[in-house]
Scaffold this active site. Structure first.
Site, PDB file in Angstrom:
ATOM      1  N   SER A 102       3.355   0.691  -1.220  1.00  0.00           N
ATOM      2  CA  SER A 102       4.248   0.067  -2.200  1.00  0.00           C
ATOM      3  C   SER A 102       5.699   0.481  -2.006  1.00  0.00           C
ATOM      4  O   SER A 102       6.619  -0.289  -2.292  1.00  0.00           O
ATOM      5  CB  SER A 102       3.797   0.436  -3.616  1.00  0.00           C
ATOM      6  OG  SER A 102       3.778   1.846  -3.778  1.00  0.00           O
ATOM      7  N   GLY A 103       5.940   1.690  -1.510  1.00  0.00           N
ATOM      8  CA  GLY A 103       7.313   2.150  -1.308  1.00  0.00           C
ATOM      9  C   GLY A 103       7.987   1.573  -0.085  1.00  0.00           C
ATOM     10  O   GLY A 103       9.212   1.700   0.068  1.00  0.00           O
ATOM     11  N   GLY A 139      -0.240   3.176  -5.339  1.00  0.00           N
ATOM     12  CA  GLY A 139       1.101   3.384  -4.808  1.00  0.00           C
ATOM     13  C   GLY A 139       1.106   4.422  -3.703  1.00  0.00           C
ATOM     14  O   GLY A 139       0.384   5.410  -3.767  1.00  0.00           O
ATOM     15  N   THR A 140       1.932   4.178  -2.695  1.00  0.00           N
ATOM     16  CA  THR A 140       1.995   5.060  -1.518  1.00  0.00           C
ATOM     17  C   THR A 140       3.223   4.671  -0.708  1.00  0.00           C
ATOM     18  O   THR A 140       3.706   3.552  -0.801  1.00  0.00           O
ATOM     19  CB  THR A 140       0.731   4.888  -0.636  1.00  0.00           C
ATOM     20  OG1 THR A 140      -0.378   5.509  -1.251  1.00  0.00           O
ATOM     21  CG2 THR A 140       0.892   5.509   0.731  1.00  0.00           C
ATOM     22  N   THR A 141       3.704   5.591   0.115  1.00  0.00           N
ATOM     23  CA  THR A 141       4.641   5.250   1.189  1.00  0.00           C
ATOM     24  C   THR A 141       4.177   5.960   2.449  1.00  0.00           C
ATOM     25  O   THR A 141       3.984   7.180   2.445  1.00  0.00           O
ATOM     26  CB  THR A 141       6.082   5.687   0.858  1.00  0.00           C
ATOM     27  OG1 THR A 141       6.478   5.114  -0.385  1.00  0.00           O
ATOM     28  CG2 THR A 141       7.034   5.217   1.956  1.00  0.00           C
TER      29      THR A 141
END
Length: 228
Positions: A157-158, A27-29
């Site tokens: 994912s963000g 997960g990351t943005t």
């Protein structure tokens, strides 16, 4: 009386039913917003391995050259290796040509490595920077190794929570402060909604005069639990 964690919480597979056996959720943005005279690049700082947060304050913005940076999403190991290889190649190119590399050169180098190794890598990248030939530029390299020049770029994912916000608020020719404020707002919204994103916000402003790094701690985010 002792109770095993498996009995309390279930197996790892039951906690992540959408994943294949041995697969790890990431997960990351990450975001890049150009403005009149430069680019703002930003990222959250959470590194997760499934439901476990391995690092709360990671730096996902890697410097490739004096005025070129990339934001990393996907596998931390894969993207760190790609960015270090690219930094090495660009340094060699600068010595050989006697001038700083172009932003699109860095983007094409990363694209080539990502595409040629797409079966072994999990890497989504955003390349941004400034050069005297084309000015401020933003390139998106999604999983699989495509390369697309964008008016602004989102990744991780963000990012799925942000397209409506960015379509509504992004404008060509913004000032540096407007671009940085928008990048922070977008990251804070994604971190509030996406379980794989969190921690602090890091941003870097890239201009021909230099680079300005900044961070916003988790208790000072422009949107989210601290601001509700």
């Amino acid at each position: 009386m002792s109770t095993s964690s498996t009995a309390l919480y279930g197996s790892a597979e039951s906690l992540t039913p959408g994943l294949k056996k041995g697969e790890v959720s990431t997960g990351t943005t990450i975001v890049a917003v150009p403005f009149d005279g430069g680019v703002v690049m930003g990222a959250d700082s959470r590194v997760s391995t499934g439901i476990y947060v391995a690092n709360r304050v990671s730096d996902k913005i890697a410097q490739l050259s004096d005025h070129i940076f990339c934001c990393r999403s996907g596998s931390a190991a894969d993207t760190q290796a790609l960015s270090e290889y690219c930094r090495h190649f660009l340094s060699q190119l600068s010595v050989q040509t006697g001038r700083p590399p172009l932003v699109k050169t860095a983007a094409h180098l990363l694209r080539k490595m990502a595409y040629k190794n797409k079966d072994q890598l999990l890497a989504g990248l955003i390349v941004g920077g400034w050069d005297p030939v084309e000015g401020a530029q933003v390139y998106n390299i999604p999983l699989g190794g495509a390369l697309i020049r964008m008016p602004f770029a989102l990744g991780g994912s963000g990012s799925t929570y942000l397209y409506g916000l960015m379509d509504s608020e992004f404008k060509e020719g913004m000032t540096q402060d407007q671009a940085r404020t928008l990048a922070k707002k977008a990251l804070a919204h994604a971190m509030a909604r996406d379980g794989g994103s969190g921690g602090i916000i890091r941003t870097v402003v890239i201009t021909p005069d230099g680079n300005d790094r900044d961070y916003t701690p988790g208790n000072s985010l422009p949107y989210g639990p601290a601001g509700w």
